[in-house]
Design a protein around this motif. Structure first.
Motif, PDB file in Angstrom:
ATOM      1  N   TYR B 210       7.603   9.315  -1.528  1.00 20.34           N
ATOM      2  CA  TYR B 210       7.224   8.172  -0.692  1.00 20.34           C
ATOM      3  C   TYR B 210       7.368   6.873  -1.483  1.00 20.34           C
ATOM      4  N   GLU B 211       6.853   6.903  -2.712  1.00 21.97           N
ATOM      5  CA  GLU B 211       6.927   5.687  -3.541  1.00 21.97           C
ATOM      6  C   GLU B 211       8.368   5.354  -3.928  1.00 21.97           C
ATOM      7  N   SER B 212       9.152   6.381  -4.209  1.00 25.05           N
ATOM      8  CA  SER B 212      10.571   6.152  -4.548  1.00 25.05           C
ATOM      9  C   SER B 212      11.304   5.449  -3.407  1.00 25.05           C
ATOM     10  N   VAL B 213      11.154   6.003  -2.216  1.00 21.88           N
ATOM     11  CA  VAL B 213      11.904   5.461  -1.075  1.00 21.88           C
ATOM     12  C   VAL B 213      11.428   4.045  -0.767  1.00 21.88           C
ATOM     13  N   ILE B 217      14.511   2.013  -2.160  1.00 25.61           N
ATOM     14  CA  ILE B 217      15.490   2.009  -1.065  1.00 25.61           C
ATOM     15  C   ILE B 217      15.079   1.021   0.037  1.00 25.61           C
ATOM     16  N   PHE B 218      13.846   1.094   0.454  1.00 22.05           N
ATOM     17  CA  PHE B 218      13.418   0.216   1.554  1.00 22.05           C
ATOM     18  C   PHE B 218      13.322  -1.256   1.127  1.00 22.05           C
ATOM     19  N   THR B 219      13.438  -1.531  -0.158  1.00 18.87           N
ATOM     20  CA  THR B 219      13.464  -2.916  -0.641  1.00 18.87           C
ATOM     21  C   THR B 219      14.883  -3.493  -0.672  1.00 18.87           C
ATOM     22  N   LEU B 220      15.871  -2.675  -0.406  1.00 19.40           N
ATOM     23  CA  LEU B 220      17.256  -3.174  -0.332  1.00 19.40           C
ATOM     24  C   LEU B 220      17.423  -3.994   0.944  1.00 19.40           C
TER      25      LEU B 220
END
Lengths: 290, 290
Positions: B210-213, B217-220
């Motif tokens: 969850y933290e990785s994504v 990723i969701f910050t791109l």
């Protein structure tokens, strides 16, 4: 059901587009920007207006294509070669992306799966089914070579590419500066990646297929992207230049091509006797209306 | 086999690129134009330098990605997540397109298929296998977060996205003006279209995933295109904005996500006991060299 003949337009007049029959709203630059920044507007070519998705149905190895014009406030969308089994997936995606489905189109009367166009019409009020007049099928719009199918200010042109069936067409994005670049050709079963559709039934003719591909597809710019109706080896896209050079059948001369096609020894398609009659009426044997 | 440590570079220095270790030839504008007009340079984003192909392996529903820089005279190419069974297809395509395969990369140690990287190394002299150091695998290049993987003047940056496995990474195209736009993220099993990889073995952790994504990723940018390692429903691409909004797992808060992941009740992967040990050594139990 009759085709809507008043929508017929002569070859490529500017600004006379099917979708213009729907009321046009002013296009806001801000809304375009916001929308495309949210959903990833263009995985296929360099038009920021085009949202494009390639969708796969595993059982028949069919590609369905979703194209939408996200620069228009209605976000008008069309589906090319939808499959009955994946209609819910496709319509759910369209809902999530906030698109308005306008056309459910076929490149031809498929023999290997049942089209989703009829089912879509029962679920999306206003969506129109589209197929070529030469196919002998029923549909809301019976298109002919040279027609434009427009969604907002983007459009597909219709090219006749018979040979796999007598009514096969290829849909090609426009060649004007405001259309996607490189161009994209939805070739159905006329041209597959490193292959082509069989020509041994449904009014098929290897000579006609060869001439169709060479005159209508291989004459497009070499960077035109080829999106076929099927792929059985896991390829998703090719280009005109790549197929001219590497297609193991269509890069040959006509006589060699005819010999190859005569000796394929393919099995009879498993679902053909069910699929073809159904697909002549948008995939619905007893359509509610059409 | 040792990783080639002298290739390690600090985070994003300009003009220090892996591929620059190979001799650079002058780039002719004419050769770029000719090449890209022949093969369809960019089905994925608006860089005329990038040739991109998405390839599918049906049995494990795995996507393999081919990226090549057609503006460089060598046409350097890389494969992300090749599958052993489709290596011949991939290498044949690379040959047909006149590309030079430089890297065969994995996003992580797969449990559902055997990687093709080892097999590729036996068939393409000079091609290097790439995986994260955190994966615990053998490979020619053991990459770390912040590394750049360059092919000509295009590059991928490495982002650590553990949670499905401890060594998962996401490869993201660069954020500089001369790199493809929109950006493209090859997320492996960290983020799937409307889903994510399981977290119940191989050092998996739902909290970490969850933290990785969310952080990597969701910050791109929201229009960044998401290209996952698998899809089981026939989707080929999504975007960051689309997954933030519609991912049925990762759009939830952490606690709800953890509950979802704890209750998936998935079967043990059929080929895991064979695939994981093989994939720790590039898919070859007894590699010729590595």
């Amino acid at each position: 059901m009759q085709s809507i003949r008043f929508l017929r337009i002569p070859r490529f007049p500017p600004n006379v587009l099917f979708f213009h029959l729907l009321p046009l709203k002013p296009i806001s630059k801000i809304s375009i920007k916001n929308f495309s920044s949210q959903i990833g507007s263009s995985p296929s070519s360099s038009s920021s207006k085009l949202l494009f998705r390639q969708l796969f149905e595993k059982e028949s190895s069919t590609y369905t294509y979703l194209l939408a014009n996200v620069s228009h406030p209605d976000k008008p969308a069309l589906l090319i070669d939808p499959v009955d089994k994946t209609v819910d997936r496709d319509l759910n995606l369209i809902r999530e992306l906030g698109l308005k489905l306008v056309y459910a189109m076929n490149t031809h009367v498929h023999a290997d799966h049942i089209t989703g166009t009829g089912l879509i019409k029962t679920k999306v009020p206003g969506a129109k089914s589209v197929i070529s007049r030469a196919s002998g099928s029923k549909a809301d719009l019976l298109i002919e070579p040279g027609d434009r199918i427009s969604f907002g200010d983007l459009f597909l042109e219709v090219r006749a590419t018979p040979g796999h069936t007598a009514g096969c067409v290829t849909y090609v994005t426009g060649d004007e500066p405001d259309q996607p670049h490189p161009r994209m050709a939805f070739t159905g079963d006329a041209l597959l990646i490193r292959g082509c559709g069989r020509t041994d039934f449904q009014g098929g003719s290897s000579k006609q297929l060869y001439e169709s591909v060479h005159s209508q597809i291989f004459t497009l710019p070499k960077d035109t992207l080829i999106y076929p109706a099927h792929d059985y080896a896991g390829f998703s896209v090719s280009s005109v230049g790549e197929e001219i050079e590497n297609n193991p059948r269509l890069s040959k001369d006509l006589e060699e091509f005819k010999k190859i096609m005569e000796n394929l020894n393919l099995a009879y398609p498993k679902v053909m006797d069910m699929a073809v009659p159904a697909n002549l009426v948008c995939g619905l044997q007893h359509p509610a209306s059409s």
